[in-house]
Design a protein around this motif. Structure first.
Motif, PDB file in Angstrom:
ATOM      1  N   ASN A  90       0.803  -1.223   0.000  1.00  0.00           N
ATOM      2  CA  ASN A  90       0.000   0.000   0.000  1.00  0.00           C
ATOM      3  C   ASN A  90       0.836   1.274   0.000  1.00  0.00           C
ATOM      4  O   ASN A  90       0.424   2.282  -0.583  1.00  0.00           O
ATOM      5  CB  ASN A  90      -0.938   0.022   1.209  1.00  0.00           C
ATOM      6  N   VAL A  91       1.994   1.236   0.620  1.00  0.00           N
ATOM      7  CA  VAL A  91       2.849   2.428   0.664  1.00  0.00           C
ATOM      8  C   VAL A  91       3.283   2.805  -0.750  1.00  0.00           C
ATOM      9  O   VAL A  91       3.278   3.978  -1.129  1.00  0.00           O
ATOM     10  CB  VAL A  91       4.079   2.178   1.572  1.00  0.00           C
ATOM     11  N   VAL A  92       3.639   1.810  -1.546  1.00  0.00           N
ATOM     12  CA  VAL A  92       4.076   2.063  -2.921  1.00  0.00           C
ATOM     13  C   VAL A  92       2.938   2.641  -3.747  1.00  0.00           C
ATOM     14  O   VAL A  92       3.122   3.610  -4.484  1.00  0.00           O
ATOM     15  CB  VAL A  92       4.613   0.763  -3.577  1.00  0.00           C
ATOM     16  N   VAL A  93       1.757   2.062  -3.629  1.00  0.00           N
ATOM     17  CA  VAL A  93       0.594   2.564  -4.368  1.00  0.00           C
ATOM     18  C   VAL A  93       0.323   4.013  -3.976  1.00  0.00           C
ATOM     19  O   VAL A  93       0.081   4.872  -4.834  1.00  0.00           O
ATOM     20  CB  VAL A  93      -0.654   1.680  -4.122  1.00  0.00           C
ATOM     21  N   SER A  94       0.389   4.313  -2.699  1.00  0.00           N
ATOM     22  CA  SER A  94       0.163   5.674  -2.222  1.00  0.00           C
ATOM     23  C   SER A  94       1.165   6.649  -2.830  1.00  0.00           C
ATOM     24  O   SER A  94       0.798   7.729  -3.299  1.00  0.00           O
ATOM     25  CB  SER A  94       0.251   5.704  -0.691  1.00  0.00           C
ATOM     26  N   HIS A  95       2.436   6.261  -2.865  1.00  0.00           N
ATOM     27  CA  HIS A  95       3.458   7.138  -3.438  1.00  0.00           C
ATOM     28  C   HIS A  95       3.294   7.297  -4.950  1.00  0.00           C
ATOM     29  O   HIS A  95       3.521   8.384  -5.495  1.00  0.00           O
ATOM     30  CB  HIS A  95       4.866   6.627  -3.113  1.00  0.00           C
ATOM     31  N   MET A  96       2.862   6.231  -5.604  1.00  0.00           N
ATOM     32  CA  MET A  96       2.622   6.328  -7.049  1.00  0.00           C
ATOM     33  C   MET A  96       1.460   7.280  -7.322  1.00  0.00           C
ATOM     34  O   MET A  96       1.519   8.074  -8.260  1.00  0.00           O
ATOM     35  CB  MET A  96       2.359   4.950  -7.639  1.00  0.00           C
ATOM     36  N   LEU A  97       0.433   7.198  -6.507  1.00  0.00           N
ATOM     37  CA  LEU A  97      -0.705   8.111  -6.680  1.00  0.00           C
ATOM     38  C   LEU A  97      -0.285   9.556  -6.407  1.00  0.00           C
ATOM     39  O   LEU A  97      -0.706  10.472  -7.122  1.00  0.00           O
ATOM     40  CB  LEU A  97      -1.861   7.701  -5.774  1.00  0.00           C
ATOM     41  N   ASP A  98       0.546   9.762  -5.396  1.00  0.00           N
ATOM     42  CA  ASP A  98       1.065  11.111  -5.122  1.00  0.00           C
ATOM     43  C   ASP A  98       1.857  11.638  -6.325  1.00  0.00           C
ATOM     44  O   ASP A  98       1.762  12.810  -6.671  1.00  0.00           O
ATOM     45  CB  ASP A  98       1.963  11.110  -3.882  1.00  0.00           C
ATOM     46  N   ALA A  99       2.618  10.759  -6.969  1.00  0.00           N
ATOM     47  CA  ALA A  99       3.433  11.167  -8.120  1.00  0.00           C
ATOM     48  C   ALA A  99       2.560  11.567  -9.313  1.00  0.00           C
ATOM     49  O   ALA A  99       2.988  12.343 -10.169  1.00  0.00           O
ATOM     50  CB  ALA A  99       4.384  10.041  -8.517  1.00  0.00           C
ATOM     51  N   LEU A 100       1.341  11.069  -9.364  1.00  0.00           N
ATOM     52  CA  LEU A 100       0.440  11.402 -10.468  1.00  0.00           C
ATOM     53  C   LEU A 100       0.046  12.872 -10.476  1.00  0.00           C
ATOM     54  O   LEU A 100      -0.374  13.399 -11.500  1.00  0.00           O
ATOM     55  CB  LEU A 100      -0.816  10.537 -10.428  1.00  0.00           C
ATOM     56  N   GLU A 101       0.175  13.536  -9.336  1.00  0.00           N
ATOM     57  CA  GLU A 101      -0.142  14.963  -9.278  1.00  0.00           C
ATOM     58  C   GLU A 101       0.731  15.763 -10.242  1.00  0.00           C
ATOM     59  O   GLU A 101       0.318  16.814 -10.722  1.00  0.00           O
ATOM     60  CB  GLU A 101       0.032  15.483  -7.849  1.00  0.00           C
TER      61      GLU A 101
END
Length: 138
Positions: free
Chosen positions: A106-117
């Motif tokens: 989940n941490v990786v998914v969260s960081h990937m979603l943050d990078a989408l900004e």
């Protein structure tokens, strides 16, 4: 080839390879076919980088790592990449993503979603399309 170490503080191919290995791979990927050690060394020599024996050692190590194929024709050894640059980078990024997901989830998914900004609209649209495909498959 499975990358044994990924260097976060580097950029480009030097994240996967040493500096000279990266230059050799660039030369071979830029060529339209097979190259000899001498041909690669001559390109590197223009940049005053290295001698024949060093290039031979590096290229043979890249064969051992499974990144280059080597065949002998007469007295010459000819080398070519096992994969295109795009195929190599695609495979490495996929393996790294899978390993990160397995270890950190989940941490990786969260960081990937943050990078989408900071991602462009096309990338976000591709992601949305992929998510829709995955949902349909469930």
């Amino acid at each position: 080839m499975r990358v044994r170490s990924f260097k976060l503080d580097e950029s480009g191919l030097t994240r996967f390879f040493g500096p000279l290995e990266a230059k050799v791979m660039d030369i071979l990927w830029a060529s339209s076919g097979e190259l000899t050690i001498r041909e690669v060394q001559q390109v590197l020599e223009q940049e005053k980088l290295t001698n024949f024996n060093t290039v031979m050692t590096v290229m043979n190590r890249l064969v051992e790592k499974g990144v280059l194929q080597k065949r002998t024709e007469g007295r010459s050894s000819l080398f070519r990449p096992v994969q295109s640059r795009v195929e190599f980078l695609n495979k490495q990024s996929k393996e790294m993503t899978n390993e990160l997901m397995d270890e950190f989830g989940n941490v990786v998914v969260s960081h990937m979603l943050d990078a989408l900004e900071e991602a462009d609209d096309d990338l976000v649209a591709k992601l949305e399309h992929k998510i829709q495909q995955l949902k349909k498959g469930l």
